[in-house]
Design a protein around this motif. Structure first.
Motif, PDB file in Angstrom:
ATOM      1  N   ASP A 166       0.852  -1.193   0.000  1.00  0.00           N
ATOM      2  CA  ASP A 166       0.000   0.000   0.000  1.00  0.00           C
ATOM      3  C   ASP A 166       0.889   1.244   0.000  1.00  0.00           C
ATOM      4  O   ASP A 166       1.368   1.671   1.046  1.00  0.00           O
ATOM      5  N   LEU A 167       1.089   1.814  -1.173  1.00  0.00           N
ATOM      6  CA  LEU A 167       1.989   2.969  -1.299  1.00  0.00           C
ATOM      7  C   LEU A 167       1.384   4.259  -0.775  1.00  0.00           C
ATOM      8  O   LEU A 167       2.052   5.288  -0.737  1.00  0.00           O
ATOM      9  N   THR A 168       0.148   4.220  -0.335  1.00  0.00           N
ATOM     10  CA  THR A 168      -0.464   5.421   0.257  1.00  0.00           C
ATOM     11  C   THR A 168      -0.146   5.517   1.744  1.00  0.00           C
ATOM     12  O   THR A 168      -0.403   6.534   2.365  1.00  0.00           O
ATOM     13  N   VAL A 169       0.419   4.436   2.310  1.00  0.00           N
ATOM     14  CA  VAL A 169       0.771   4.400   3.733  1.00  0.00           C
ATOM     15  C   VAL A 169       2.284   4.505   3.866  1.00  0.00           C
ATOM     16  O   VAL A 169       3.024   3.825   3.146  1.00  0.00           O
ATOM     17  N   LYS A 170       2.716   5.364   4.776  1.00  0.00           N
ATOM     18  CA  LYS A 170       4.153   5.508   5.016  1.00  0.00           C
ATOM     19  C   LYS A 170       4.722   4.163   5.468  1.00  0.00           C
ATOM     20  O   LYS A 170       4.199   3.558   6.412  1.00  0.00           O
ATOM     21  N   PRO A 171       5.781   3.682   4.794  1.00  0.00           N
ATOM     22  CA  PRO A 171       6.329   2.364   5.174  1.00  0.00           C
ATOM     23  C   PRO A 171       6.971   2.393   6.552  1.00  0.00           C
ATOM     24  O   PRO A 171       7.529   3.399   6.978  1.00  0.00           O
ATOM     25  N   LYS A 172       6.872   1.265   7.224  1.00  0.00           N
ATOM     26  CA  LYS A 172       7.508   1.106   8.534  1.00  0.00           C
ATOM     27  C   LYS A 172       8.974   0.731   8.312  1.00  0.00           C
ATOM     28  O   LYS A 172       9.356   0.221   7.258  1.00  0.00           O
ATOM     29  N   ASN A 173       9.786   0.966   9.324  1.00  0.00           N
ATOM     30  CA  ASN A 173      11.211   0.665   9.245  1.00  0.00           C
ATOM     31  C   ASN A 173      11.450  -0.804   8.904  1.00  0.00           C
ATOM     32  O   ASN A 173      12.338  -1.129   8.120  1.00  0.00           O
ATOM     33  N   GLU A 174      10.630  -1.703   9.461  1.00  0.00           N
ATOM     34  CA  GLU A 174      10.788  -3.134   9.187  1.00  0.00           C
ATOM     35  C   GLU A 174      10.584  -3.427   7.697  1.00  0.00           C
ATOM     36  O   GLU A 174      11.250  -4.287   7.131  1.00  0.00           O
ATOM     37  N   GLN A 175       9.649  -2.715   7.075  1.00  0.00           N
ATOM     38  CA  GLN A 175       9.411  -2.913   5.650  1.00  0.00           C
ATOM     39  C   GLN A 175      10.615  -2.445   4.831  1.00  0.00           C
ATOM     40  O   GLN A 175      11.017  -3.092   3.867  1.00  0.00           O
TER      41      GLN A 175
END
Length: 127
Positions: free
Chosen positions: A55-64
């Motif tokens: 989901d590119l509309t959500v800021k990625p988490k560090n783990e991602q």
């Protein structure tokens, strides 16, 4: 804090706030350039990003972001083939001198190496 003190503090700390922006911008420019030259790499990177962060509309988490090994390899390889700073850090030969590759270097001699010579040495980077 007076305006004079604030202005002096801003002047003194400005280099620390902008340090690294040129090298970061140049590195990103080279990455984009290399991806344009190698669209198959751009596609592989895109696939990896979409798999790790669907989901590119959500800021990625560090783990991602940590789960992007191809991006990590791409970043390191672009830094190798397009080194922004073409020279290594200088070192000083110890007081007693040193022999390197059969050549004596007197103590106090400052030595360095071209990173391009190092990064393109096929005995170190055979691929």
């Amino acid at each position: 804090m007076s305006i004079l003190v604030r202005n002096k503090a801003n002047h003194l700390f400005l280099p620390f706030r902008v340090a690294g922006t040129d090298t970061t911008a140049l590195t990103l420019t080279w990455i984009v350039h290399l991806l344009v030259e190698h669209p198959e790499c751009a596609q592989r990177l895109r696939n990896e990003i979409l798999e790790a962060c669907p989901d590119l509309t959500v800021k990625p988490k560090n783990e991602q972001l940590q789960a992007l090994p191809y991006f990590d390899a791409l970043l390191h390889e672009s830094l190798r083939v397009r080194a922004i700073v073409p020279f290594g850090m200088s070192r000083m030969i110890p007081e007693e001198g040193a022999t390197f590759n059969g050549h004596f270097l007197p103590g106090g001699t400052i030595v360095s190496i071209s990173l391009n010579a190092l990064y393109f040495d096929e005995t170190i980077f055979p691929e």
